[in-house]
Design an enzyme around this catalytic site. Structure first.
Site, PDB file in Angstrom:
ATOM      1  N   ILE A 106       2.132  22.443 -22.058  1.00  0.00           N
ATOM      2  CA  ILE A 106       2.889  21.434 -22.808  1.00  0.00           C
ATOM      3  C   ILE A 106       4.368  21.794 -22.811  1.00  0.00           C
ATOM      4  O   ILE A 106       4.738  22.956 -22.988  1.00  0.00           O
ATOM      5  CB  ILE A 106       2.353  21.327 -24.257  1.00  0.00           C
ATOM      6  CG1 ILE A 106       0.967  20.681 -24.248  1.00  0.00           C
ATOM      7  CG2 ILE A 106       3.316  20.561 -25.157  1.00  0.00           C
ATOM      8  CD1 ILE A 106       0.344  20.526 -25.630  1.00  0.00           C
ATOM      9  N   TYR A 143      15.057   3.309 -12.603  1.00  0.00           N
ATOM     10  CA  TYR A 143      13.786   2.587 -12.715  1.00  0.00           C
ATOM     11  C   TYR A 143      13.824   1.625 -13.894  1.00  0.00           C
ATOM     12  O   TYR A 143      13.521   0.429 -13.761  1.00  0.00           O
ATOM     13  CB  TYR A 143      12.627   3.578 -12.883  1.00  0.00           C
ATOM     14  CG  TYR A 143      11.325   2.930 -13.321  1.00  0.00           C
ATOM     15  CD1 TYR A 143      10.572   2.180 -12.422  1.00  0.00           C
ATOM     16  CD2 TYR A 143      10.855   3.055 -14.634  1.00  0.00           C
ATOM     17  CE1 TYR A 143       9.378   1.564 -12.824  1.00  0.00           C
ATOM     18  CE2 TYR A 143       9.674   2.457 -15.041  1.00  0.00           C
ATOM     19  CZ  TYR A 143       8.939   1.721 -14.136  1.00  0.00           C
ATOM     20  OH  TYR A 143       7.770   1.120 -14.537  1.00  0.00           O
ATOM     21  N   LEU A 154       0.822  -1.218   0.000  1.00  0.00           N
ATOM     22  CA  LEU A 154       0.000   0.000   0.000  1.00  0.00           C
ATOM     23  C   LEU A 154       0.857   1.270   0.000  1.00  0.00           C
ATOM     24  O   LEU A 154       0.457   2.297   0.544  1.00  0.00           O
ATOM     25  CB  LEU A 154      -0.992  -0.002   1.180  1.00  0.00           C
ATOM     26  CG  LEU A 154      -1.933  -1.217   1.228  1.00  0.00           C
ATOM     27  CD1 LEU A 154      -2.907  -1.093   2.405  1.00  0.00           C
ATOM     28  CD2 LEU A 154      -2.705  -1.400  -0.077  1.00  0.00           C
TER      29      LEU A 154
HETATM   30  P1  NAD Z   1       0.972   1.624  -9.128  1.00  0.00           P
HETATM   31  O1  NAD Z   1       1.964   2.411  -8.352  1.00  0.00           O
HETATM   32  O2  NAD Z   1      -0.452   2.014  -9.056  1.00  0.00           O
HETATM   33  O3  NAD Z   1       1.095   0.075  -8.785  1.00  0.00           O
HETATM   34  C1  NAD Z   1       2.194  -0.498  -8.101  1.00  0.00           C
HETATM   35  C2  NAD Z   1       1.651  -1.239  -6.891  1.00  0.00           C
HETATM   36  O4  NAD Z   1       2.730  -1.936  -6.247  1.00  0.00           O
HETATM   37  C3  NAD Z   1       1.038  -0.311  -5.845  1.00  0.00           C
HETATM   38  O5  NAD Z   1      -0.204  -0.836  -5.407  1.00  0.00           O
HETATM   39  C4  NAD Z   1       2.062  -0.324  -4.716  1.00  0.00           C
HETATM   40  O6  NAD Z   1       1.479  -0.095  -3.446  1.00  0.00           O
HETATM   41  C5  NAD Z   1       2.638  -1.718  -4.853  1.00  0.00           C
HETATM   42  N1  NAD Z   1       3.977  -1.842  -4.285  1.00  0.00           N
HETATM   43  C6  NAD Z   1       5.010  -0.967  -4.370  1.00  0.00           C
HETATM   44  N2  NAD Z   1       6.071  -1.428  -3.707  1.00  0.00           N
HETATM   45  C7  NAD Z   1       5.711  -2.629  -3.180  1.00  0.00           C
HETATM   46  C8  NAD Z   1       6.382  -3.594  -2.380  1.00  0.00           C
HETATM   47  N3  NAD Z   1       7.639  -3.411  -1.978  1.00  0.00           N
HETATM   48  N4  NAD Z   1       5.709  -4.710  -2.021  1.00  0.00           N
HETATM   49  C9  NAD Z   1       4.426  -4.895  -2.410  1.00  0.00           C
HETATM   50  N5  NAD Z   1       3.738  -4.020  -3.164  1.00  0.00           N
HETATM   51  C10 NAD Z   1       4.381  -2.895  -3.545  1.00  0.00           C
HETATM   52  O7  NAD Z   1       1.477   1.682 -10.658  1.00  0.00           O
HETATM   53  P2  NAD Z   1       0.894   0.990 -11.974  1.00  0.00           P
HETATM   54  O8  NAD Z   1       0.963   2.015 -13.031  1.00  0.00           O
HETATM   55  O9  NAD Z   1      -0.384   0.282 -11.719  1.00  0.00           O
HETATM   56  O10 NAD Z   1       2.044  -0.087 -12.274  1.00  0.00           O
HETATM   57  C11 NAD Z   1       1.864  -1.485 -12.162  1.00  0.00           C
HETATM   58  C12 NAD Z   1       3.040  -2.198 -12.807  1.00  0.00           C
HETATM   59  O11 NAD Z   1       3.061  -1.932 -14.198  1.00  0.00           O
HETATM   60  C13 NAD Z   1       4.406  -1.783 -12.284  1.00  0.00           C
HETATM   61  O12 NAD Z   1       5.210  -2.948 -12.214  1.00  0.00           O
HETATM   62  C14 NAD Z   1       4.951  -0.853 -13.333  1.00  0.00           C
HETATM   63  O13 NAD Z   1       6.363  -0.860 -13.356  1.00  0.00           O
HETATM   64  C15 NAD Z   1       4.355  -1.478 -14.568  1.00  0.00           C
HETATM   65  N6  NAD Z   1       4.205  -0.537 -15.699  1.00  0.00           N
HETATM   66  C16 NAD Z   1       3.223   0.414 -15.682  1.00  0.00           C
HETATM   67  C17 NAD Z   1       3.055   1.233 -16.788  1.00  0.00           C
HETATM   68  C18 NAD Z   1       1.984   2.295 -16.860  1.00  0.00           C
HETATM   69  O14 NAD Z   1       1.825   2.894 -17.914  1.00  0.00           O
HETATM   70  N7  NAD Z   1       1.211   2.562 -15.801  1.00  0.00           N
HETATM   71  C19 NAD Z   1       3.921   1.093 -17.891  1.00  0.00           C
HETATM   72  C20 NAD Z   1       4.929   0.130 -17.848  1.00  0.00           C
HETATM   73  C21 NAD Z   1       5.043  -0.702 -16.751  1.00  0.00           C
END
Ligand code: NAD
Length: 313
Positions: free
Chosen positions: A206, A146, A36
């Site tokens: 922008i 990252y 969370l």
């Molecule tokens: P988000 O931050 O909403 O989701 C990440 C979740 O991981 C959160 O609920 C956070 O509380 C949880 N989290 C963080 N550290 C943690 C830990 N140590 N242990 C357990 N839970 C942990 O972001 P999102 O956009 O939903 O991203 C989800 C995944 O998709 C990520 O792996 C991100 O790298 C990947 N991603 C997202 C996008 C995008 O466009 N949103 C693009 C490429 C990759």
């Protein structure tokens, strides 16, 4: 296979909570492991049946072992999903994104998990800016801590498939957007930010000329890819782009928001951002063929659903 227990790490986050919703609707029991940190329990509160929530970190091997017990598929989405935070604290980002992924893989291997599906990132392509787009063979250039840590996670998935026969699939997400996304998202935060500004009648700001492009993917399409990746045959060890194959300029985005909001705001232009990727576009031939993936929600429809969500919140 249809009713196997699914673990969603990061399931209380933006993409994760949409995946949990879809898995529950398909009749799967779902467990969420989330600390969370950026996710919220409230993202899961409306779901019935409720998913099981383990509040803990993927950096803790004991918690991870408990979470994978009895699980058929792990969807591994937990991450520090922020370039800015990775720059402030690269060791923390590595701990969660790289070591955390290794913890999940090792526990999954020991407990006989059928398959691990990983939320990888298009940031692996770094500054690649071919207007024709990036396919999975585009050279990898992780420029931020990252991108490096997410890519390290990818390499661990590939190595576990090769070394132990663990079934792993990597999905390189482009710019996913939709309800519950935070405005500080490095990917599509711009949609949340512009929607906020323009709803209040303020002109969007922008960086540069606004002709930079992104492949904005409505979250439902990403969820489709995740679920197909859990079931497709003969895909272990593979990596697939998740996009729409269509590029949208920031000026197109402003136009779409003006249309949906009923506003006529003209953007202001500041200096271009150093290191900003000019053209980002997913080539999706490979995922179409291997997973039968086809985006079903268009950019425009996604924008209108997202705006509706901001208005209702
Ligand atoms: P988000 O931050 O909403 O989701 C990440 C979740 O991981 C959160 O609920 C956070 O509380 C949880 N989290 C963080 N550290 C943690 C830990 N140590 N242990 C357990 N839970 C942990 O972001 P999102 O956009 O939903 O991203 C989800 C995944 O998709 C990520 O792996 C991100 O790298 C990947 N991603 C997202 C996008 C995008 O466009 N949103 C693009 C490429 C990759």
């Amino acid at each position: 296979i249809m009713r196997e227990l699914c673990l969603v790490t990061g399931g209380a986050g933006f993409i994760g909570s949409h995946l949990v919703e879809a898995l529950l609707a398909a009749g799967h029991p779902v467990r969420v492991l989330d600390d969370l940190s950026t996710g919220r329990a409230s993202n899961l509160a409306h779901m019935s049946p409720a998913p099981e929530l383990i509040r803990g970190s993927v950096t803790d091997p004991v918690v991870v072992e408990r979470a994978v017990k009895g699980v058929g598929v792990v969807f591994h989405l937990a991450a520090v999903a922020s370039v800015a935070r990775s720059l402030e604290d690269p060791l923390h980002c590595h701990g969660v994104c790289a070591t955390g992924t290794l913890n999940v893989l090792d526990a999954a291997r020991k407990h006989g998990v059928r398959r691990i599906v990983y939320a990888a990132s298009s940031s692996a392509y770094g500054p690649a800016s071919d207007p024709a787009g990036q396919d999975e063979d585009t050279p990898l250039q992780p420029l931020s801590p990252y991108a490096a840590a997410k890519l390290a996670g990818e390499h661990y998935l590939a190595s576990f498939a090769a070394s132990y026969g663990t079934e792993t699939v990597r999905l390189r997400f482009f710019n996913i957007f939709g309800p519950r996304q935070r405005a500080d998202s490095p990917y599509s935060g711009v949609i949340a930010i512009f929607t906020g500004m323009m709803s209040e009648g303020r002109a969007p700001a922008i960086h540069g000329d606004g002709l930079q492009t992104r492949d904005f993917v409505y979250v439902t399409n990403a969820v489709q890819a995740l679920i197909k990746a859990a079931h497709a045959k003969g895909v272990s060890g593979q990596v697939y782009n998740v996009g729409t194959g269509k590029s949208v300029t920031l000026l197109d985005l402003v136009a779409a928001l003006n249309k949906t909001l009923g506003t006529h705001l003209t953007p202001t232009h500041g200096p271009a951002r150093v290191g900003d990727v000019r053209y980002s576009l997913a080539k999706i031939a490979r995922i179409r063929t291997a997973l039968g993936y086809e985006p079903t929600v268009s950019f425009e429809e996604g924008i209108s659903r997202t705006v509706e969500w901001y208005r209702s919140g």
